[in-house]
Design an enzyme around this catalytic site. Structure first.
Site, PDB file in Angstrom:
ATOM      1  N   ALA A 116       6.538  27.367  42.556  1.00  0.00           N
ATOM      2  CA  ALA A 116       7.706  27.972  43.195  1.00  0.00           C
ATOM      3  C   ALA A 116       8.714  26.883  43.563  1.00  0.00           C
ATOM      4  O   ALA A 116       8.358  25.718  43.785  1.00  0.00           O
ATOM      5  CB  ALA A 116       7.286  28.739  44.444  1.00  0.00           C
ATOM      6  N   ALA A 117       9.986  27.289  43.615  1.00  0.00           N
ATOM      7  CA  ALA A 117      11.068  26.323  43.831  1.00  0.00           C
ATOM      8  C   ALA A 117      10.920  25.566  45.151  1.00  0.00           C
ATOM      9  O   ALA A 117      11.386  24.437  45.275  1.00  0.00           O
ATOM     10  CB  ALA A 117      12.414  27.051  43.790  1.00  0.00           C
ATOM     11  N   ARG A 118      10.247  26.171  46.125  1.00  0.00           N
ATOM     12  CA  ARG A 118      10.101  25.501  47.420  1.00  0.00           C
ATOM     13  C   ARG A 118       9.043  24.392  47.397  1.00  0.00           C
ATOM     14  O   ARG A 118       8.943  23.606  48.339  1.00  0.00           O
ATOM     15  CB  ARG A 118       9.747  26.525  48.491  1.00  0.00           C
ATOM     16  CG  ARG A 118       8.456  27.282  48.242  1.00  0.00           C
ATOM     17  CD  ARG A 118       8.247  28.376  49.294  1.00  0.00           C
ATOM     18  NE  ARG A 118       7.024  29.146  49.059  1.00  0.00           N
ATOM     19  CZ  ARG A 118       6.923  30.175  48.241  1.00  0.00           C
ATOM     20  NH1 ARG A 118       7.995  30.549  47.544  1.00  0.00           N
ATOM     21  NH2 ARG A 118       5.784  30.836  48.093  1.00  0.00           N
ATOM     22  N   TYR A 119       8.252  24.340  46.311  1.00  0.00           N
ATOM     23  CA  TYR A 119       7.175  23.351  46.243  1.00  0.00           C
ATOM     24  C   TYR A 119       7.481  22.170  45.318  1.00  0.00           C
ATOM     25  O   TYR A 119       6.726  21.192  45.306  1.00  0.00           O
ATOM     26  CB  TYR A 119       5.880  24.013  45.761  1.00  0.00           C
ATOM     27  CG  TYR A 119       5.351  25.077  46.677  1.00  0.00           C
ATOM     28  CD1 TYR A 119       5.099  26.360  46.213  1.00  0.00           C
ATOM     29  CD2 TYR A 119       5.127  24.806  48.017  1.00  0.00           C
ATOM     30  CE1 TYR A 119       4.617  27.344  47.055  1.00  0.00           C
ATOM     31  CE2 TYR A 119       4.661  25.779  48.880  1.00  0.00           C
ATOM     32  CZ  TYR A 119       4.402  27.062  48.395  1.00  0.00           C
ATOM     33  OH  TYR A 119       3.938  28.030  49.237  1.00  0.00           O
ATOM     34  N   ILE A 120       8.519  22.252  44.523  1.00  0.00           N
ATOM     35  CA  ILE A 120       8.819  21.180  43.570  1.00  0.00           C
ATOM     36  C   ILE A 120      10.151  20.534  43.928  1.00  0.00           C
ATOM     37  O   ILE A 120      10.995  21.139  44.595  1.00  0.00           O
ATOM     38  CB  ILE A 120       8.853  21.700  42.115  1.00  0.00           C
ATOM     39  CG1 ILE A 120       9.838  22.864  41.974  1.00  0.00           C
ATOM     40  CG2 ILE A 120       7.457  22.123  41.680  1.00  0.00           C
ATOM     41  CD1 ILE A 120       9.953  23.394  40.554  1.00  0.00           C
TER      42      ILE A 120
END
Length: 860
Positions: A116-120
């Site tokens: 997910a975008a919040r993790y990368i």
């Protein structure tokens, strides 16, 4: 269609519904084409990609940013939601060129999605920062809501569109541009700037092999075939290490399972060990031929796919279908224009700096600031300074403006008091040097652009070698081939050996658990394990499989001791070593050099001739050495003295006695492999250093060993036993000269490919290649102005003598040729031994003053 019943409300008007749908649909189609799906030819970006890059530059501070934050910031410019932005950004990140990624960004080999975008996290690469952005040369427009500015096109100074590739589906059309190799694109751009022709072929992250016979320069209607790279680990196992572009390990394995269920192939099971690299093992059913299975995998699974390119791009706000070469030329010309604009901007800034610095020097050096002491008004101050400057500004390049004078009034007293005239003049001189340099670049813009591309290649192209192998695929129905063992290669120039160097020189086949022994020119020896790629040092002279306690393989050696020392000879075995430890066979003396080396699997002992450099004190300049007279000693022995004088070269005079009898070898065209069982065409009896000659239709001759494990994947115009003295004849058409040429040459005894035809002009072509001793052709001429010239029969052996392989050759005829027919060759019989001329059968050295050889008739 009937009109709507009019209402009586004020401000309303009547419209017909007919025609409205057509207008709206065209508007929608144009919007999708221009604003969503099709990339611009200039910067290579779709709008969402361009907005992502602009947003990342806006947030750039050298540190990683959460992708979710970048997506949120990009939504100021892109009105189509966060999912579209995230997907586009992941695709850019997986290509590894513009975005430096951190975290789980998915896997192009397995098809796994990103986290997910919040993790990368992500940031721009150094390449992106250097090549893509420059606010001074960027054309801007308002964003969709009018609150921000965004670029119309980013000032990309690189053929980015072709480097990354792109796919998009719009309303009524689509685009599919395949990715190409970074370094090859730079080379092609340089060729274009120099007015030379170039050819570009795709290169994929997933590697594999491609047949570009029908690529058609990336235009509509073209096609490429892409294959997985399949090797045979053992008789029951195949390994897939590279997969075709557009597939992943999941879809490929699924296609193999389906083919097995349909009975197209027979496998026991398939095993996926893919991690960082692709590693799929196909375990074969008992009694299944690996050769046939490889062919079946290409024929019935996704191990071979076909891709049709379709280069549609936006040019001047309209979609156009171009070729890859046209896109590269547009990109290169755009880069030149951008570099010119940057130089012009820099020149203007430097000239402004020079102008103001000169004014400041005049203002302070001539104490013009004192003229304003008596002035009581602002207008008086400006006027006083203006009048004070006039006697000193004749050398300035432009007029002095009121803005210039205002800047002078803002100089602080502290700066005036500490002003150093020498430093000020040095600074002005440095500005003049920079101005001259920029002006030079503008006057030599093409050379400047070439240097810019070369710098990019040197800086960023070191680890961007081609991943996809270009080759001509065989017809699966006609050629059934398989890899029996691991093939081993060497790059003698760069010093690498391994099983993955498939573009370099092929040496032999071996097991992946074997040890490899290698010797270098400086007398260094090393034993190492078989691996994909190992650096063992440059100037390699010998690489082979090494067996522990091997007393049969004997190495014959002549070496110079030190830089100017005496020359020694020795014979030795290598029976035990420590793996990966370097040993010296020249007594650990620096600057020693091996002058002659041979490895003999059955202890053969040849005779060589040592040629000394000319010396007035020497009567004998040639020394014969028979290695059979030397004892085999240890690796570290110094050896026997040959000479104290400098050696010119060492030549083989007589082959060593071999215990191996000649072996008959056949070539089976059905599977395109060698055999000793009598299948196919008999090539001849082979022994020792005999080799097989292949000649491709593209003008490349190559020698091969006669090992039965060799594969001949390509179709060759010639495949036969090589006879070193037998010349090759080539007739070819030179398009620039508009003439046919003939050349005859012999080959060097090397396994490296030997090109004898390298005209880059696509209109040139090879008409005929012959390995007959006396080839004959018939020339049929064109009919010109009603006159028909009689045809001519040409004996090519009499027409031209044997010359070097790189020679242009002789012009065949000056008349316009309609057709060249190959006639049966004239029979040739080699002279029998008793019919050989008796002259020159014995060699004698001349007198001390003759400096040469004397050939004596045996009868005399």
């Amino acid at each position: 269609m009937a009109e709507l019943t009019p209402d009586k409300h004020e401000g309303e008007s009547l419209k017909k519904i007919s025609g409205m749908y057509e207008e709206w649909f065209l508007d929608y189609a144009s919007y999708v084409i221009l604003e969503r799906a099709i990339p611009s030819v200039h910067d290579g970006f779709k709008p969402v990609q361009r907005r992502i890059m602009h947003s990342m530059r806006e947030m750039e501070d050298g540190r990683y940013n959460k992708v979710a934050n970048i997506v949120g910031n990009t939504m100021k410019y892109h009105p189509h939601g966060d999912m579209a932005i995230t997907d586009a950004m992941v695709q850019l990140g997986q290509k590894g060129l513009l975005i430096d990624t951190q975290g789980n960004w998915g896997n192009v080999f397995t098809g796994d999605g990103a986290a997910a975008a919040r993790y990368i996290e992500a940031r721009l690469t150094k390449f992106a920062l250097e090549v893509i952005f420059n606010p001074k040369t960027t054309n801007w427009q308002l964003s969709y809501d009018g609150r921000n500015r965004e670029p119309v096109d980013l000032p990309v100074k690189f053929p980015l569109l072709l480097a990354q590739g792109v796919e998009g589906i719009a309303v009524g059309l689509s685009t599919k541009i395949l990715p190409h190799n970074f370094n090859e694109l730079i080379d092609a751009s340089i060729h274009h700037l120099r007015g030379k022709k170039f050819i570009l072929y795709p290169d994929f992250q997933t590697g594999g092999m491609i047949d570009v016979s029908d690529y058609n320069d990336g235009e509509r209607g073209g096609r490429i075939r892409i294959r997985a790279k399949i090797t045979q680990l053992d008789k029951n196992t195949l390994q897939i290490t590279e997969i075709p572009y557009g597939t992943n390990t999941g879809t490929l394995i699924e296609s193999v399972i389906k083919a097995n269920e349909k009975g197209k192939i027979k496998i026991k099971h398939i095993e996926d060990n893919t991690a960082r690299d692709v590693d799929i093992l196909v375990h074969l059913a008992p009694g299944t031929s690996p050769d046939k299975t490889i062919d079946a995998l290409y024929a019935f699974t996704n191990c071979e796919v076909s891709v049709s390119p379709n280069a549609c791009v936006i040019v001047n706000n309209k979609p156009e279908f171009l070729s890859v070469s046209e896109i590269l030329k547009i990109n290169t010309d755009n880069t030149v224009n951008l570099l010119k604009r940057e130089l012009e901007i820099e020149l203007g800034e430097l000239e402004d700096q020079w102008h103001y610095s000169s004014l400041e020097r005049i203002f302070i050096e001539n104490r013009i600031y004192r003229n304003i002491e008596e002035e009581t008004t602002w207008e008086g101050v400006i006027s006083a300074i203006d009048e004070g400057l006039k006697p000193f500004i004749g050398h300035l390049k432009r007029e002095v403006t009121q803005e210039d004078i205002v800047r002078l009034t803002e100089i602080k007293i502290k700066r005036i008091s500490k002003f150093d005239l020498d430093k000020a003049q040095q600074y002005i001189d440095s500005l003049e040097g920079k101005i001259a340099q920029v002006q030079h670049h503008l006057n030599h813009l093409v050379e400047y652009a070439i240097a810019y591309y070369q710098k990019l290649k040197e800086k960023y192209g070191k680890e961007k070698e081609r991943l996809t192998e270009i080759r001509l695929f065989e017809d699966i129905d006609a050629a059934k081939v398989a890899a029996a063992n691991v093939k081993f290669y060497a790059n003698f120039e760069e010093g690498f050996i391994g099983t993955s160097l498939k573009k370099d020189e092929y040496l032999f086949e071996c097991s992946d658990i074997d040890d490899i022994i290698a010797f270098r020119r400086d007398g260094t020896m090393i034993v190492t394990k078989v691996d994909d790629k190992t650096f063992i040092g440059k100037n390699i002279i010998h690489v082979a499989v090494w067996k522990k306690k091997d007393k049969r393989t004997t190495y014959n050696l002549i070496y110079r001791y030190g830089k100017t020392g005496p020359v020694y000879q020795k014979r030795f075995n290598v029976t035990s070593v420590i793996r990966d430890k370097e040993y010296s066979v020249c007594k650990d003396k620096e600057h020693s050099e091996i002058l002659y080396f041979s490895a003999n699997p059955n202890g053969e002992a040849e005779v060589v001739q040592v040629l000394l450099k000319v010396n007035s004190r020497l009567k004998k300049l040639r020394i014969d050495i028979n290695f059979a007279e030397l004892d085999v000693k240890g690796r570290s022995a110094k050896g026997n003295l040959v000479t104290k004088y400098p050696v010119k070269k060492v030549e083989l005079k007589e082959e060593g006695v071999s215990t191996l009898a000649p072996r008959k070898i056949w070539f089976d065209d059905a599977v395109r492999r060698l055999n000793a069982e009598g299948r196919g065409e008999l090539l001849g009896a082979f022994k020792g250093s005999d080799k097989i000659l292949t000649i491709s239709t593209k003008g490349v001759a190559q020698l091969h060993t006669f090992e039965l494990s060799n594969r001949f994947d390509e179709e060759y115009s010639v495949l036969e036993k090589w006879e070193p003295s037998k010349p090759i004849t080539c007739v070819y058409y030179h398009s620039e000269r508009e003439r046919y040429y003939v050349k005859r040459f012999t080959l060097e005894d090397t396994l490296n490919p030997q090109e004898f035809y390298d005209l880059a002009d696509e209109n040139s072509f090879i008409e005929m290649i012959s390995v007959d001793y006396i080839p004959v052709i018939e020339i049929i001429f064109k009919k010109i102005k009603g006159h028909q010239r009689d045809s001519e029969t040409v004996n090519l052996e009499e027409f031209i003598s044997v010359k070097g392989i790189s020679a242009l050759g002789n012009q065949l005829t000056s008349y316009a040729v309609k057709e060249i027919k190959v006639l049966p060759p004239i029979p040739y019989e080699e002279p029998k031994e008793e019919e050989m001329p008796k002259k020159e059968t014995r060699l004698f050295f001349g007198s001390e003053t003759s400096q040469g050889l004397l050939f004596v008739d045996e009868e005399e």
